[in-house]
Scaffold this motif. Structure first.
Motif, PDB file in Angstrom:
ATOM      1  N   PHE A  18       1.416   8.372  13.270  1.00  0.00           N
ATOM      2  CA  PHE A  18       2.450   8.925  12.380  1.00  0.00           C
ATOM      3  C   PHE A  18       2.963  10.219  12.990  1.00  0.00           C
ATOM      4  CE2 PHE A  18      -0.003   6.183   9.655  1.00  0.00           C
ATOM      5  CZ  PHE A  18       0.947   5.611   8.833  1.00  0.00           C
ATOM      6  N   ALA A  52       8.194   1.099  -2.414  1.00  0.00           N
ATOM      7  CA  ALA A  52       7.541   1.048  -1.098  1.00  0.00           C
ATOM      8  C   ALA A  52       6.252   0.238  -1.171  1.00  0.00           C
ATOM      9  CB  ALA A  52       7.241   2.468  -0.612  1.00  0.00           C
ATOM     10  N   VAL A  53       5.690   0.151  -2.364  1.00  0.00           N
ATOM     11  CA  VAL A  53       4.412  -0.534  -2.561  1.00  0.00           C
ATOM     12  C   VAL A  53       4.675  -1.906  -3.194  1.00  0.00           C
ATOM     13  CG1 VAL A  53       2.181  -0.418  -3.753  1.00  0.00           C
ATOM     14  CG2 VAL A  53       3.232   1.677  -2.856  1.00  0.00           C
ATOM     15  N   PHE A  74      -0.791  -1.863   5.733  1.00  0.00           N
ATOM     16  CA  PHE A  74      -1.683  -0.902   5.097  1.00  0.00           C
ATOM     17  C   PHE A  74      -1.896  -1.379   3.670  1.00  0.00           C
ATOM     18  CE2 PHE A  74       0.293   1.769   8.397  1.00  0.00           C
ATOM     19  CZ  PHE A  74      -0.856   2.238   9.010  1.00  0.00           C
ATOM     20  N   LEU A  90       1.730  -1.324   1.542  1.00  0.00           N
ATOM     21  CA  LEU A  90       3.026  -0.761   1.897  1.00  0.00           C
ATOM     22  C   LEU A  90       3.878  -1.857   2.539  1.00  0.00           C
ATOM     23  CD1 LEU A  90       1.941   2.675   3.391  1.00  0.00           C
ATOM     24  CD2 LEU A  90       3.080   2.248   1.201  1.00  0.00           C
ATOM     25  N   TRP A 122       6.184   0.365   7.056  1.00  0.00           N
ATOM     26  CA  TRP A 122       4.914   0.770   7.653  1.00  0.00           C
ATOM     27  C   TRP A 122       4.236  -0.429   8.313  1.00  0.00           C
ATOM     28  CZ3 TRP A 122       6.910   2.457   3.046  1.00  0.00           C
ATOM     29  CH2 TRP A 122       7.054   3.831   2.876  1.00  0.00           C
ATOM     30  N   ARG A 133       3.841   4.085  13.397  1.00  0.00           N
ATOM     31  CA  ARG A 133       3.416   3.183  12.337  1.00  0.00           C
ATOM     32  C   ARG A 133       4.262   3.346  11.064  1.00  0.00           C
ATOM     33  NH1 ARG A 133      -2.953   2.375  12.306  1.00  0.00           N
ATOM     34  NH2 ARG A 133      -3.105   4.572  11.735  1.00  0.00           N
ATOM     35  N   GLN A 134       5.179   4.300  11.093  1.00  0.00           N
ATOM     36  CA  GLN A 134       6.182   4.427  10.020  1.00  0.00           C
ATOM     37  C   GLN A 134       7.523   4.593  10.718  1.00  0.00           C
ATOM     38  OE1 GLN A 134       5.524   7.417   6.895  1.00  0.00           O
ATOM     39  NE2 GLN A 134       7.708   7.888   6.852  1.00  0.00           N
ATOM     40  N   TYR A 136      12.126   3.746  10.267  1.00  0.00           N
ATOM     41  CA  TYR A 136      13.198   3.396   9.344  1.00  0.00           C
ATOM     42  C   TYR A 136      13.836   2.062   9.697  1.00  0.00           C
ATOM     43  CZ  TYR A 136      13.587   7.520   6.454  1.00  0.00           C
ATOM     44  OH  TYR A 136      13.372   8.480   5.511  1.00  0.00           O
TER      45      TYR A 136
END
Lengths: 529, 529
Positions: A18, A52-53, A74, A90, A122, A133-134, A136
């Motif tokens: 990250f 996001a979740v 994740f 995520l 993610w 790992r993140q 856009y």
């Protein structure tokens, strides 16, 4: 309750893979997202921001025979009062959540549902240089229509978008292929070999859950992975890998997939079908596949699906030509492979064609910045009903990197005008100055650190890339003037310069207090031009 | 490898406590964030986007005596090749990540470091009506200065920001208190009672890890929670709760904290110190605390800290007055309690003062939309070095809700112009029309669903809130005209209207094909005015 133990001092580090983004990195991305959203919006797409979740179940990555969802996402298990709760994760892309959103809200959404979305995704993958790992994504999809006009529109919109963010015509190429055509070719192979094969994965769920062991013979995904090496190993290399194997650069032997040399040649010929224009490409494909009900078709074993794929490409080519998107921007190219595994029809890939220097100083093409295609079984896993869908995903961070590489945007943005503090009891006077500057639309602030060391104030202005610093000591106050230091034109300020040395610098001007805003504006505007 | 079992169909649902945002909800929030960022940027703050994922260690929520981090965050353990990996978590606010970022990058960042950031945060809390587990925050902080000018500036910027997004002056009030003043009052109580107390939590880590059992006597946090009920139970109710207890509305007896009535009255007097203006408020505070070295101070046991707090409030009041931010916008108010537990100096809270109707139809004040204050020990847990910091956090979703409640923004945005498909073989003609409309800056699309049922095309335009629909059948094509249906002015279109019925509608006009863009623009612009 147990006494809380004294913790060792925590490490101030982002988790592995990250990173943080500062200043211009953030504002330039925001500006690019805004530009892209503007194009998508003008094309009639509506914004969506899903959570996001997601439940792991909805994402479709949960394997029942392991305690924990597989690598790649994740995920964590919700604590519940009784027993165990749902696994949550995520999102790893924007497409799986779109399927969930469409299935959940389909009674309230228009059909077709055209949406765009942008935000971080993610991936729980091994990080590498420039690989985080993140990151856009910025997607647009049309759900609920099987019309090729939707696919053609997505390609046209992608071209418009790339130009809108600053990629010049000629610096990009959108290549279009069709999964059905490859399926037709592969079906032909299997008939030739008098073997049957398992169907290749036709939707995300199957693709994600598929294991090599599920396929008894040659796995179409292995063929995809092999032909994806075309750029590296060339036509003959691909033929070797598809047939009896090949010795790689290191001298190691790579097993072949066991196709006949005739079949392997046919796959390679498919990839080499691109002609001087779309008409020639489509003609080459038709010849390779064989016309309907011809001897050639019977010989090749080509299926209806292969012909459907060619007709879909023809429809896209016709629509794009009518709209003036020539093959200099969007072209039919059967060698596009990336991501083909997940799609059910047309696939698109946007590449930047200009050359950059890589980490090792070698020139190479910048490569892919966007990809997409048609996923016709997207929603089916939720509702049981097939819902056609097609879309595109732009890798925003890569596109930004491309603009930096081309020098279209600069890494650093101009900082605020800094009003220095000569007399800490007159903070209100300095605040009044910045208030005036801000009201005039100029970015400005009072130095808020310890004002004792004047050099630190100038070092601060320097570090902020300030266009100008303003000084008003007791002397200036008494005379109704201010000093303005032009930090753009002026020489670099020595870190430990005294006020006296600093005042000798010719890039400093003394102006009446009433002219503060006008004179600072001149300096800022000159710095922008 | 085990054969993958057939999964039951997944539920198409967001996880509990999460939601999706559609269309105008997304674009209005993006617009608000852009406006806020504009104000922050003009004040000299730089953008930061830290990763959404942090180590639990860095967030400071990990308790060593439990396997899993406590409730409140979404956390999971990284899988590693050997042994167990780090615990990671989604950020629950923007302040804890700022501390980590500053500690990690402090050698490269300017001092003071002034940053703004915006994005979602996640709380693993029980969801409720209007209470979600993912929501947006938009923060600005100044790290590395103990100057009250930084705190005053944050308050002034917050006022400017609220006005910039559409909250009129008079519809908001920013109230300022100081944790040190309350500490002075509480110290006084303890001296009076001839008891000692544990220090209240002075930083995030201590506050998060603190247990009621860590405090042997009256826990200052209990006092904070009690005085926070001032609005509900009134002065006498608070005195009862601080002393011997109180019977609540349901008839249940709530234990008191056991303070003397004299001490309890002193706490309540503190909260009631707000006078007609800041001067009177500060005078009231000084009288309550007792001047330095006076008999009153000895009697009250007030500490240096309490006096420091009053002087800090005085400094903020002076700066704001000099900048023209009067008590109609920013006011010293000792009754501000919310969040006080985490802060070490000034605290701020922005409330919207207009009334709205709640779910039950009762009028109430809209309430808090932003809060903040000074956290002087923010970075210390990483580096061991105290770094002063102050900042503000705006609850973006609540602020949007407030603008909706005031009717300042409408829930629905206008959709695209829809070009209908009368003849599916002429898709290229229709695409050419939307291309013209888009080039003129108008939002437009071709209907991409199945064009067979014309009513569905009009239903679609209706559902999209389109301003206009365009028709070009074979007849129109032959005559060189198009039909434009003004969907804003026109009566609602019956869901099953036939083309013939629809054509009789007077809000439909026939125009030469060459006038398409100009006439559609007229309709769209009339709809916007």
């Amino acid at each position: 309750m147990a006494k809380v133990k004294k913790q060792p001092r925590p490490k101030a580090e982002t988790p592995k893979g990250f990173r943080d983004y500062f200043g211009a990195e953030v504002t330039q991305r925001a500006e690019m997202l805004r530009t892209i959203a503007g194009v998508y919006h003008r094309y009639g797409f509506d914004a969506l921001e899903s959570s996001a979740v997601e439940t792991v179940e909805a994402l479709g990555k949960f394997l029942p025979d392991v305690d924990r969802p597989n690598e790649g996402v994740f995920a964590w298990q919700e604590a519940e009062d009784e027993g165990k709760g749902d696994w949550l994760a995520l999102r790893y892309d924007m497409t799986a959540p779109l399927a969930r959103v469409y299935a959940q809200h389909r009674n309230d959404l228009p059909t077709p549902y055209r949406r765009y979305t942008m935000g971080p995704v993610w991936r729980n993958e091994k990080p590498g240089p420039g690989r985080f790992r993140q990151f856009y994504q910025c997607d647009a999809d049309t759900v609920g229509t099987s019309s090729m006009a939707a696919d053609a529109e997505i390609c046209a919109m992608l071209a418009d978008t790339l130009e809108a963010v600053g990629i010049a015509r000629g610096d990009y190429l959108i290549r279009v292929n069709n999964r059905k055509v490859l399926n037709g070719i592969l079906d032909g192979l299997m008939v030739d070999n008098e073997t049957s094969r398992n169907l290749p994965a036709r939707n995300i769920e199957e693709a994600l859950n598929a294991k090599v062991s599920d396929f008894e013979l040659v796995n179409p995904d292995d063929i995809l992975r092999t032909i994806d090496k075309f750029d590296k190993v060339g036509a003959e290399g691909v033929v070797e890998l598809l047939t009896t194997g090949r010795i790689d650069q290191s001298g190691a032997f790579i097993d072949g997939l066991g196709l006949s040399r005739k079949d392997a040649s046919r796959v390679v010929r498919f990839m080499e079908c691109r002609g001087r224009d779309n008409t020639e490409t489509l003609q080459n494909l038709r010849e390779l596949m064989g016309g309907p009900d011809t001897q050639l078709q019977l010989e090749n074993g080509a299926t209806e699906e292969g012909h459907d794929g060619i007709e879909e490409l023809q429809a896209i080519a016709d629509l794009l030509e009518a709209q003036g998107y020539g093959p200099d921007r969007i072209v039919i190219d059967p060698s596009v492979v990336r991501g083909l595994g997940y799609y059910t029809g047309p696939v698109f890939e946007a590449e930047l064609t200009f050359e950059i220097l890589d980490e090792k100083g070698r020139t190479r093409q910048f490569g892919s910045v966007a990809g997409g295609g048609r996923y016709d079984d997207l929603v089916k896993r939720f509702t049981g009903q097939a819902v056609p869908a097609t879309g595109i995903s732009i890798g925003v961070d890569r596109l930004l990197a491309a603009l930096h590489a081309k020098g279209r945007i600069s890494a650093e943005a101009r900082g605020p005008v800094v009003v220095t503090v000569m007399d800490r009891d007159r903070m209100a006077d300095y605040q009044a100055m910045v208030a005036e500057l801000r009201q005039a639309g100029l970015r400005a602030e009072v130095y808020l650190g310890n004002p004792k060391n004047f050099g630190n104030q100038l070092k601060y202005a320097d570090k902020r890339h300030s266009p100008a610093a303003v000084i008003e000591g007791a002397d200036e106050k008494a005379r109704g003037v201010v000093q303005i230091k032009d930090l753009i034109l002026g020489a670099e300020i020595a870190a430990q310069a005294t006020l006296e040395e600093w005042k000798e610098n010719p890039s400093q001007i003394e102006v009446p207090r009433a002219e503060l805003v006008a004179r600072v504006r001149e300096i800022v505007e000159r710095g922008q031009s």
